[in-house]
Each structure stands twice: as C-alpha cells, then as structure tokens.
Scaffold this motif. Structure first.
Motif, PDB file in Angstrom:
ATOM      1  N   ARG A 212       0.822  -1.163  -0.071  1.00 16.57           N
ATOM      2  CA  ARG A 212      -0.047   0.073   0.088  1.00 16.57           C
ATOM      3  C   ARG A 212       0.871   1.381   0.215  1.00 16.57           C
ATOM      4  N   TYR A 213       2.167   1.069   0.505  1.00 16.29           N
ATOM      5  CA  TYR A 213       3.049   2.402   0.391  1.00 16.29           C
ATOM      6  C   TYR A 213       3.270   3.011  -0.734  1.00 16.29           C
ATOM      7  N   LYS A 214       3.053   2.048  -1.786  1.00 18.72           N
ATOM      8  CA  LYS A 214       3.326   2.368  -3.306  1.00 18.72           C
ATOM      9  C   LYS A 214       2.059   3.493  -3.685  1.00 18.72           C
ATOM     10  N   ASP A 215       1.014   3.648  -3.106  1.00 21.39           N
ATOM     11  CA  ASP A 215      -0.086   4.207  -3.272  1.00 21.39           C
ATOM     12  C   ASP A 215       0.034   5.835  -2.461  1.00 21.39           C
ATOM     13  N   ILE A 216       0.407   6.703  -3.234  1.00 22.95           N
ATOM     14  CA  ILE A 216       0.483   7.814  -2.181  1.00 22.95           C
ATOM     15  C   ILE A 216      -0.774   8.627  -1.706  1.00 22.95           C
ATOM     16  N   ASP A 217      -1.793   8.392  -2.445  1.00 25.05           N
ATOM     17  CA  ASP A 217      -3.045   8.667  -1.774  1.00 25.05           C
ATOM     18  C   ASP A 217      -3.423   7.938  -0.623  1.00 25.05           C
ATOM     19  N   TRP A 218      -3.171   6.663  -0.302  1.00 26.63           N
ATOM     20  CA  TRP A 218      -3.430   5.789   0.780  1.00 26.63           C
ATOM     21  C   TRP A 218      -2.690   6.299   1.917  1.00 26.63           C
ATOM     22  N   VAL A 219      -1.211   6.709   1.717  1.00 23.94           N
ATOM     23  CA  VAL A 219      -0.502   7.214   2.513  1.00 23.94           C
ATOM     24  C   VAL A 219      -0.787   8.451   3.144  1.00 23.94           C
ATOM     25  N   THR A 220      -1.353   9.497   2.162  1.00 25.80           N
ATOM     26  CA  THR A 220      -1.739  10.873   2.607  1.00 25.80           C
ATOM     27  C   THR A 220      -3.187  10.786   3.434  1.00 25.80           C
ATOM     28  N   THR A 221      -4.073   9.781   2.826  1.00 28.59           N
ATOM     29  CA  THR A 221      -5.381  10.228   3.378  1.00 28.59           C
ATOM     30  C   THR A 221      -5.803   8.997   4.292  1.00 28.59           C
ATOM     31  N   VAL A 222      -5.183   8.060   4.310  1.00 26.85           N
ATOM     32  CA  VAL A 222      -5.487   6.711   5.229  1.00 26.85           C
ATOM     33  C   VAL A 222      -4.745   6.663   6.462  1.00 26.85           C
ATOM     34  N   ARG A 223      -3.316   6.536   5.929  1.00 26.54           N
ATOM     35  CA  ARG A 223      -2.142   6.539   7.001  1.00 26.54           C
ATOM     36  C   ARG A 223      -2.058   7.683   7.466  1.00 26.54           C
ATOM     37  N   ARG A 224      -2.216   8.758   6.718  1.00 26.12           N
ATOM     38  CA  ARG A 224      -2.194  10.224   7.260  1.00 26.12           C
ATOM     39  C   ARG A 224      -0.661  10.448   7.708  1.00 26.12           C
ATOM     40  N   TRP A 225       0.358  10.492   6.778  1.00 27.93           N
ATOM     41  CA  TRP A 225       1.667  10.859   6.944  1.00 27.93           C
ATOM     42  C   TRP A 225       1.569  12.193   7.036  1.00 27.93           C
ATOM     43  N   PRO A 226       2.482  12.932   7.693  1.00 23.91           N
ATOM     44  CA  PRO A 226       2.718  14.325   7.799  1.00 23.91           C
ATOM     45  C   PRO A 226       3.037  14.932   6.244  1.00 23.91           C
ATOM     46  N   PRO A 227       2.676  16.193   5.825  1.00 20.88           N
ATOM     47  CA  PRO A 227       2.854  16.454   4.392  1.00 20.88           C
ATOM     48  C   PRO A 227       4.596  16.419   3.967  1.00 20.88           C
ATOM     49  N   ALA A 228       5.261  16.514   4.794  1.00 19.28           N
ATOM     50  CA  ALA A 228       6.678  16.775   4.485  1.00 19.28           C
ATOM     51  C   ALA A 228       7.352  15.323   4.279  1.00 19.28           C
ATOM     52  N   MET A 229       6.593  14.423   5.107  1.00 20.80           N
ATOM     53  CA  MET A 229       7.018  12.866   4.737  1.00 20.80           C
ATOM     54  C   MET A 229       6.235  12.417   3.570  1.00 20.80           C
ATOM     55  N   VAL A 230       5.229  12.807   3.137  1.00 23.45           N
ATOM     56  CA  VAL A 230       4.426  12.604   1.923  1.00 23.45           C
ATOM     57  C   VAL A 230       5.149  12.858   0.971  1.00 23.45           C
ATOM     58  N   ASP A 231       5.635  14.238   0.975  1.00 18.63           N
ATOM     59  CA  ASP A 231       6.404  15.021  -0.109  1.00 18.63           C
ATOM     60  C   ASP A 231       7.735  13.976  -0.350  1.00 18.63           C
ATOM     61  N   ALA A 232       8.412  13.568   0.580  1.00 21.28           N
ATOM     62  CA  ALA A 232       9.807  12.864   0.576  1.00 21.28           C
ATOM     63  C   ALA A 232       9.287  11.487  -0.140  1.00 21.28           C
ATOM     64  N   LEU A 233       8.411  10.919   0.388  1.00 20.67           N
ATOM     65  CA  LEU A 233       8.050   9.431  -0.240  1.00 20.67           C
ATOM     66  C   LEU A 233       7.596   9.544  -1.867  1.00 20.67           C
ATOM     67  N   ASP A 234       6.850  10.673  -2.061  1.00 19.49           N
ATOM     68  CA  ASP A 234       6.515  10.871  -3.416  1.00 19.49           C
ATOM     69  C   ASP A 234       7.783  11.176  -4.479  1.00 19.49           C
ATOM     70  N   LYS A 235       8.685  11.974  -3.964  1.00 20.37           N
ATOM     71  CA  LYS A 235       9.997  11.883  -4.374  1.00 20.37           C
ATOM     72  C   LYS A 235      10.760  10.681  -4.755  1.00 20.37           C
ATOM     73  N   PHE A 236      10.706   9.770  -3.767  1.00 19.97           N
ATOM     74  CA  PHE A 236      11.439   8.612  -3.918  1.00 19.97           C
ATOM     75  C   PHE A 236      10.516   7.864  -5.005  1.00 19.97           C
ATOM     76  N   LEU A 237       8.988   7.802  -4.837  1.00 13.60           N
ATOM     77  CA  LEU A 237       8.453   7.068  -5.638  1.00 13.60           C
ATOM     78  C   LEU A 237       8.689   7.224  -7.269  1.00 13.60           C
ATOM     79  N   HIS A 238       8.823   8.635  -7.508  1.00 19.36           N
ATOM     80  CA  HIS A 238       9.019   9.178  -8.890  1.00 19.36           C
ATOM     81  C   HIS A 238      10.537   9.360  -9.180  1.00 19.36           C
ATOM     82  N   LEU A 239      11.263   8.859  -8.234  1.00 21.44           N
ATOM     83  CA  LEU A 239      12.800   8.909  -8.421  1.00 21.44           C
ATOM     84  C   LEU A 239      13.098  10.186  -8.865  1.00 21.44           C
ATOM     85  N   GLN A 240      12.868  11.187  -8.125  1.00 21.58           N
ATOM     86  CA  GLN A 240      13.239  12.313  -8.327  1.00 21.58           C
ATOM     87  C   GLN A 240      14.596  12.931  -7.528  1.00 21.58           C
TER      88      GLN A 240
END
Length: 240
Positions: A212-240
């Motif tokens: 489920r951690y591949k799904d950034i929406d799930w991490v944001t809305t269900v697991r509810r990580w803080p925005p800075a952590m969501v942004d860091a994971l999103d960058k990793f998922l998109h290999l930025q």
C-alpha cells in the motif's frame, strides 16, 4: 451471511458477535449486538461494541450515536471516548476528537493510546509541536508502543528535525524489522539524504511487507503521514 439464533444465551450471543467481527462480518456482529440491546438497553458496553461494528461498515454517524449513548450511560468509562474520538478523526472532526481525548485523559492520565490519538488529531489540524509532545509522551509511557514512536519520528521530520527523525527511524527498523511504516519512511528520508542504495534496499523490504505504500493517496488520506513525509515518499516513488 450467518443468521442470529434467538435461543442463544447472552454469553453465547457475545461470543458469536466477537467471532463475526474477527472474521470481518460486521453486519452479522451488529445483529448480535442488536439482540443484546433488546434485552439490555441500559448496558453501555453493548452500545459501544455495536458502535465498533458500525465503524467496520463505515457507518460513522451511526457509530458516533452509539458511542454517545454509551457515554451517556457510563460517563466515567474511558473506552467509548477513545472509540468516539477515533471515529471523529476518520470523519475529519479533529477538534471534537481532541475534546474526547482530553476527557479520557482526565479520567485516566496514564492512557498512552489517548496521547497518541490526540497527537493524530492535533496533526490533522497542523498543530505539529503539540502532536510531537503527545507522541513523545505516549512513547515514553509505553516503550514498546511502536506506532507512537513512528508517529513521533514522522513528526520530527515534519518539524525540520531531519537527523533526529532519521535516528529514530533507524532504531525502529532495527527493533522491528518487519514494521513496513518505519521502513517506508526510512527509505524516503534516506533518498532525500542522497543515500540511495540503502533507500532502495529498505524499499524492497517494504513492498514485501505492505504494497500500500506505493499508493501516495493511501499514505496521505488513510495512513495520514505528515505533508513533508508524504512529499519525501512521493519524490522517492518518482525517483526525483
């Protein structure tokens, strides 16, 4: 779906209700609690347990009503405040959730779960310093409270304390190697720090544990990580 049996004793009905919930059959569990309420309409535990089955069916407003009835019948019992608070959180009613956790902590100042949950609600309002303090308090009270510790680490990152967050995440992964939440966060922070090989190694473990951690929406809305952590994971998922 199983049918309820009117010839069961109250004890047997309770057992059947819990068994149905354990199987995820919350509709049948609700029917059993309905039977008990017909016999014991003034029993606060039955109202609270029926509320739990309604949460399992995403019937949140009805669950709130059941928890409120339980609180009306037994205002000094903490469980329904915790359950109602958690349900209010799911509904995004964070101020009301905090009020329930505050009341619970007046009844039981040593309830680590209430501190952790109040931190979640405070995070929902963007009150990061207050959340950090509550997570830290919960983790200090119960050293093996892994979710309080991961919430504390995630909020450290949100408040700019990157190295302390990284230290806490490493400790969590060392202690709980199958804790997907901690590994996913560690992978994201390591990637941001430029430690890409170690980040990718941790991510391989995450996918094996919980995809489920591949799904950034799930991490944001269900697991509810803080925005800075969501942004860091999103960058990793998109290999930025």
């Amino acid at each position: 779906m199983a049918e309820t049996n009117p010839n069961l004793s109250p004890e047997e009905i309770i057992t059947k209700a819990y068994q149905a919930s354990d199987k995820g059959d919350y509709s049948t569990a609700e029917k059993y609690w309905n039977e008990l309420l017909e016999q014991y309409p003034e029993n606060p535990a039955v109202w609270s347990n029926r509320g739990n089955t309604k949460v399992g069916q995403n019937k949140f407003e009805e669950a709130i009503a059941d928890y409120s009835k339980s609180i009306e019948l037994a205002p000094e019992q903490p469980d329904s405040y915790l359950n109602r608070g958690a349900t209010l959180e799911v509904m995004g009613r964070f101020d009301e959730a905090i009020a329930d956790y505050n009341h619970l902590l007046e009844l039981n100042p040593k309830d680590a779960g209430a501190y952790n949950n109040r931190g979640n609600a405070e995070a929902g309002l963007g009150l990061w310093e207050a959340a950090l303090e509550d997570y830290h308090h919960a983790a200090d009270m119960v050293p093996n409270f892994a979710f309080a510790r991961i919430n504390y680490a995630l909020t450290l990152y949100q408040t700019g304390q990157t190295q302390e967050a990284l230290r806490n995440l490493r400790n969590l992964v060392r202690k709980y190697p199958k804790f997907a939440d901690a590994r996913a966060a560690l992978a994201a922070v390591l990637w941001e720090q430029g430690q890409r090989g170690e980040a990718e190694s941790n991510w391989v473990s995450v996918i094996g544990l919980d995809s489920r951690y591949k799904d950034i929406d799930w991490v944001t809305t269900v697991r509810r990580w803080p925005p800075a952590m969501v942004d860091a994971l999103d960058k990793f998922l998109h290999l930025q």
